[in-house]
Enzyme design. Structure first.
Site, PDB file in Angstrom:
ATOM      1  N   LYS A 187      53.686 -35.883   5.204  1.00  0.00           N
ATOM      2  CA  LYS A 187      53.396 -37.829   5.216  1.00  0.00           C
ATOM      3  C   LYS A 187      53.383 -37.722   6.441  1.00  0.00           C
ATOM      4  CE  LYS A 187      55.398 -40.950   7.108  1.00  0.00           C
ATOM      5  NZ  LYS A 187      54.767 -41.328   7.412  1.00  0.00           N
ATOM      6  N   GLU A 263      62.335 -31.196  14.380  1.00  0.00           N
ATOM      7  CA  GLU A 263      61.272 -31.267  15.958  1.00  0.00           C
ATOM      8  C   GLU A 263      61.597 -32.545  17.121  1.00  0.00           C
ATOM      9  OE1 GLU A 263      60.545 -27.898  17.068  1.00  0.00           O
ATOM     10  OE2 GLU A 263      59.927 -27.243  15.088  1.00  0.00           O
ATOM     11  N   CYS A 297      55.798 -33.814  23.231  1.00  0.00           N
ATOM     12  CA  CYS A 297      57.594 -33.923  23.434  1.00  0.00           C
ATOM     13  C   CYS A 297      58.050 -32.344  24.583  1.00  0.00           C
ATOM     14  CB  CYS A 297      58.333 -33.032  21.910  1.00  0.00           C
ATOM     15  SG  CYS A 297      57.073 -31.726  21.836  1.00  0.00           S
ATOM     16  N   GLU A 392      63.124 -39.567  27.560  1.00  0.00           N
ATOM     17  CA  GLU A 392      62.235 -39.924  27.268  1.00  0.00           C
ATOM     18  C   GLU A 392      61.098 -40.842  27.285  1.00  0.00           C
ATOM     19  OE1 GLU A 392      60.875 -38.813  23.267  1.00  0.00           O
ATOM     20  OE2 GLU A 392      60.351 -36.106  23.791  1.00  0.00           O
TER      21      GLU A 392
HETATM   22  P1  NAD Z   1      58.626 -41.365  15.137  1.00  0.00           P
HETATM   23  O1  NAD Z   1      60.238 -40.770  14.716  1.00  0.00           O
HETATM   24  O2  NAD Z   1      58.154 -43.176  14.966  1.00  0.00           O
HETATM   25  O3  NAD Z   1      57.685 -41.453  13.928  1.00  0.00           O
HETATM   26  C1  NAD Z   1      57.436 -39.682  13.693  1.00  0.00           C
HETATM   27  C2  NAD Z   1      57.086 -39.767  12.231  1.00  0.00           C
HETATM   28  O4  NAD Z   1      58.128 -40.611  10.805  1.00  0.00           O
HETATM   29  C3  NAD Z   1      55.861 -40.392  11.520  1.00  0.00           C
HETATM   30  O5  NAD Z   1      55.635 -39.730  10.665  1.00  0.00           O
HETATM   31  C4  NAD Z   1      56.853 -41.591  10.893  1.00  0.00           C
HETATM   32  O6  NAD Z   1      55.859 -42.516   9.545  1.00  0.00           O
HETATM   33  C5  NAD Z   1      57.999 -40.980   9.883  1.00  0.00           C
HETATM   34  N1  NAD Z   1      59.372 -42.368  10.010  1.00  0.00           N
HETATM   35  C6  NAD Z   1      59.451 -42.718  10.734  1.00  0.00           C
HETATM   36  N2  NAD Z   1      60.364 -43.753  10.292  1.00  0.00           N
HETATM   37  C7  NAD Z   1      61.003 -43.270   9.285  1.00  0.00           C
HETATM   38  C8  NAD Z   1      62.059 -42.884   8.469  1.00  0.00           C
HETATM   39  N3  NAD Z   1      63.188 -44.840   8.620  1.00  0.00           N
HETATM   40  N4  NAD Z   1      62.359 -42.637   7.716  1.00  0.00           N
HETATM   41  C9  NAD Z   1      61.125 -40.973   7.139  1.00  0.00           C
HETATM   42  N5  NAD Z   1      60.058 -40.526   8.000  1.00  0.00           N
HETATM   43  C10 NAD Z   1      60.477 -41.939   9.142  1.00  0.00           C
HETATM   44  O7  NAD Z   1      57.857 -40.743  16.299  1.00  0.00           O
HETATM   45  P2  NAD Z   1      56.407 -40.793  16.614  1.00  0.00           P
HETATM   46  O8  NAD Z   1      56.505 -41.661  17.859  1.00  0.00           O
HETATM   47  O9  NAD Z   1      55.921 -40.352  15.644  1.00  0.00           O
HETATM   48  O10 NAD Z   1      56.644 -39.476  18.159  1.00  0.00           O
HETATM   49  C11 NAD Z   1      57.052 -39.421  19.087  1.00  0.00           C
HETATM   50  C12 NAD Z   1      58.493 -38.796  18.601  1.00  0.00           C
HETATM   51  O11 NAD Z   1      57.976 -37.538  18.397  1.00  0.00           O
HETATM   52  C13 NAD Z   1      58.459 -38.520  20.939  1.00  0.00           C
HETATM   53  O12 NAD Z   1      60.389 -38.698  20.973  1.00  0.00           O
HETATM   54  C14 NAD Z   1      58.430 -36.773  20.527  1.00  0.00           C
HETATM   55  O13 NAD Z   1      59.193 -36.181  21.321  1.00  0.00           O
HETATM   56  C15 NAD Z   1      58.554 -36.211  19.330  1.00  0.00           C
HETATM   57  N6  NAD Z   1      57.891 -35.022  18.806  1.00  0.00           N
HETATM   58  C16 NAD Z   1      58.937 -33.821  19.211  1.00  0.00           C
HETATM   59  C17 NAD Z   1      58.112 -32.996  18.826  1.00  0.00           C
HETATM   60  C18 NAD Z   1      58.665 -31.741  19.007  1.00  0.00           C
HETATM   61  O14 NAD Z   1      57.987 -30.765  18.606  1.00  0.00           O
HETATM   62  N7  NAD Z   1      60.168 -31.206  19.118  1.00  0.00           N
HETATM   63  C19 NAD Z   1      55.967 -32.897  18.857  1.00  0.00           C
HETATM   64  C20 NAD Z   1      55.868 -34.870  18.957  1.00  0.00           C
HETATM   65  C21 NAD Z   1      56.744 -35.374  18.972  1.00  0.00           C
END
Ligand code: NAD
Length: 500
Positions: A187, A263, A297, A392
């Protein structure tokens, strides 16, 4: 099919499929739902794609189950490796298209997509291609015979991916999942789904059997949630925000206890000791909070500098960080692309406002620029408990503070609920070892920041999550261990006593 036309970069035009990729076919969503994706640098519409709902997730799971019962079951481990190699070759052939689609859709600098994200994805594909026929168990001695372990695929698995480095992060999950023999449902992020449509086309061309890799664009609360709650998906690998990670764990607990790896975010400390190579430390600390607009991140968003070098360091850091050229990420002179969305833009500005109202000293930036852009911003003399030091931001906002002693700065670095990544700058090898061991994060870099390698595991501790992408460790996340015991001596000597 839809065509992505990119003006201003040689008027490129790339065809991408608009359908969901299920069972090696591009299909509309059963409900007919769609999502629109836009160029964050201009706000211009790029494409309308199918948006998966629960019924589409069910169809992808059926396709994956069917593959696991038939074609995928009979594909040998070397055969799985060959498919990953083939996919890597296609990535090399179509690197420009992959990089451009990611850059235009996610606002990532084309140079970063071209020189970092695509090559890193290729490196990871090749690394796990090599592992596919080496995922072996162990032979174990037991009193009446021998036992061995098998490292088996988990079954139907899923990956949910964020927008900040989507191609690379998708491959961190796809490559070990496939090497281990699983079938996968991906996804991609709804804010930048185009790279995934190109990936689907390459999966098809590489010759993966139908149903082994399924790619479902869609919204988190629809496609994502349906994946998280699905009773037949046995493992979910997630990269994204902490609130979503929490929802996914709950969904697992409320449904089938699918194995979840998370992650999540970070608030990475970068520590500059007085014995560091200051030029090197300036290079990496500046990059660590400004690269990809701080939407990383592992960003080095908390910068601790020893008091003896603090004033000069901060002055030079500010001079270098303020130099950004904001603009279209496809243009070669641009050093700073757009923020991914207006919501993220507003969130970053609200943190900057918070910083301005604190006792911290604004060094540079802090302005709202036209469009979806934020100036590189840094605050010095930030207090340990200030919001911008704690939370963050996921934006180009540095929080800088001074320290006196090693133990003090280790305490500050560890005073965080996050534990993803840290950077240490010192030329004292003993100090480097001591501090690296004491820092509570999943990775520490010494005299650099943010380097990624296919063979080094990446992931967090504390509220940055659990589980690892990359490295041999990721193979543990995508396999389950079965033990098989042989009673070679045909004795009943080790029968459980309760049955005697
Ligand atoms: P997000 O959690 O909003 O979205 C990430 C993914 O989750 C997207 O594909 C989204 O569609 C999906 N998602 C959202 N709500 C959901 C739900 N209710 N059920 C299932 N899936 C759902 O995060 P984002 O805004 O896309 O990314 C930013 C965040 O990601 C930051 O907090 C960042 O630190 C973190 N991040 C972590 C890493 C790591 O490796 N630790 C890497 C990149 C980003």
């Amino acid at each position: 099919m839809t065509t992505i036309t990119i003006r201003g970069a040689g008027d490129l035009a790339f065809p991408v499929h608009s359908g969901l990729f299920i069972n090696n076919q591009f299909v509309p969503a059963i409900s007919g739902e769609t999502l629109d994706t836009t160029n964050p640098a201009t706000g211009n519409h790029l494409a309308t794609l199918a948006a998966a709902q629960k019924d589409d997730v069910d169809a992808a799971v059926e396709a994956a189950q069917s593959a696991l019962r038939s074609t995928w079951k009979t594909t040998s481990p070397p055969g799985r490796g060959q498919l990953l190699h083939k996919l890597a070759d296609l990535f090399e052939r179509d690197a420009v298209e992959l990089a451009t689609l990611e850059a235009v859709d996610a606002g990532i600098l084309l140079a970063d997509s071209t020189h970092l994200h695509v090559p890193q994805a290729i490196e990871v594909l090749k690394y796990y291609a090599g592992w596919a026929d080496k995922i072996d168990g162990q032979a174990l001695e037991i009193p009446n015979g021998m036992a061995f372990t098998r490292r088996q695929p988990i079954g139907v698995c899923a990956a949910i991916v964020p927008w900040n480095a989507p191609l690379m992060i998708t491959i961190w999950k796809l490559a070990p999942a496939i090497a281990a023999g699983n079938a996968l449902i991906i996804k991609p992020p709804e804010l930048c789904p185009l790279y995934a449509q190109k990936l689907a086309a390459l999966v098809l061309e590489a010759g993966f059997p139908p149903g082994v890799v399924n790619i479902l664009n869609g919204y988190g609360h629809q496609a994502g949630q349906a994946i998280a709650e699905h009773m037949s998906i046995r493992k979910l690998s997630f990269t994204g925000s902490s609130p979503t990670g929490r929802l996914l764990l709950k969904a697992s607990a409320n449904t089938n206890f699918k194995k979840v790896t998370l992650e999540l975010g970070g608030k990475g400390p970068s520590i500059v000791f007085p014995d560091a190579d200051i030029e090197n430390a300036l290079f990496w600390t500046t990059l660590g909070i400004t690269a990809n607009n701080g939407q990383i991140c592992a960003a080095g968003s908390r910068i601790y500098v020893h008091s003896s070098i603090y004033n000069d360091f901060v002055k030079e850091f500010s001079k270098r960080s303020a130099r950004a050229v904001h603009g279209d990420p496809l243009l070669p002179d641009t050093t700073k692309g757009p923020i991914i969305s207006s919501a993220q833009h507003a969130k970053i500005l609200s943190y900057i406002k918070e910083g301005k109202s604190s006792s911290a000293r604004l060094l540079h930036g802090g302005d709202s620029l036209d469009g979806n852009f934020v100036a590189n911003t840094a605050f010095a003399d930030v207090g340990d408990n200030d919001t911008i030091m704690k939370e963050e931001i996921f934006g180009p906002v540095a929080a800088i503070a001074k320290f006196e002693t090693e133990s003090e700065v280790v305490g500050k670095a560890n005073d965080s609920e996050y534990g993803l990544s840290a950077a240490i700058f010192t030329n004292d090898v003993n100090r480097a070892h001591r501090v690296a061991a004491a820092i509570e994060t999943g990775q520490v870099t010494v005299n650099s920041w943010g380097t990624l390698n296919a063979n080094t595991p990446f992931g967090g501790v504390k509220q940055s999550g659990f589980g690892r992408d990359m490295g041999v460790e990721a193979l543990d996340e995508w396999t389950t261990t079965k033990v098989v015991k042989f009673n070679i001596l045909h004795t009943q000597n080790d029968a459980p006593s309760s049955r005697l």
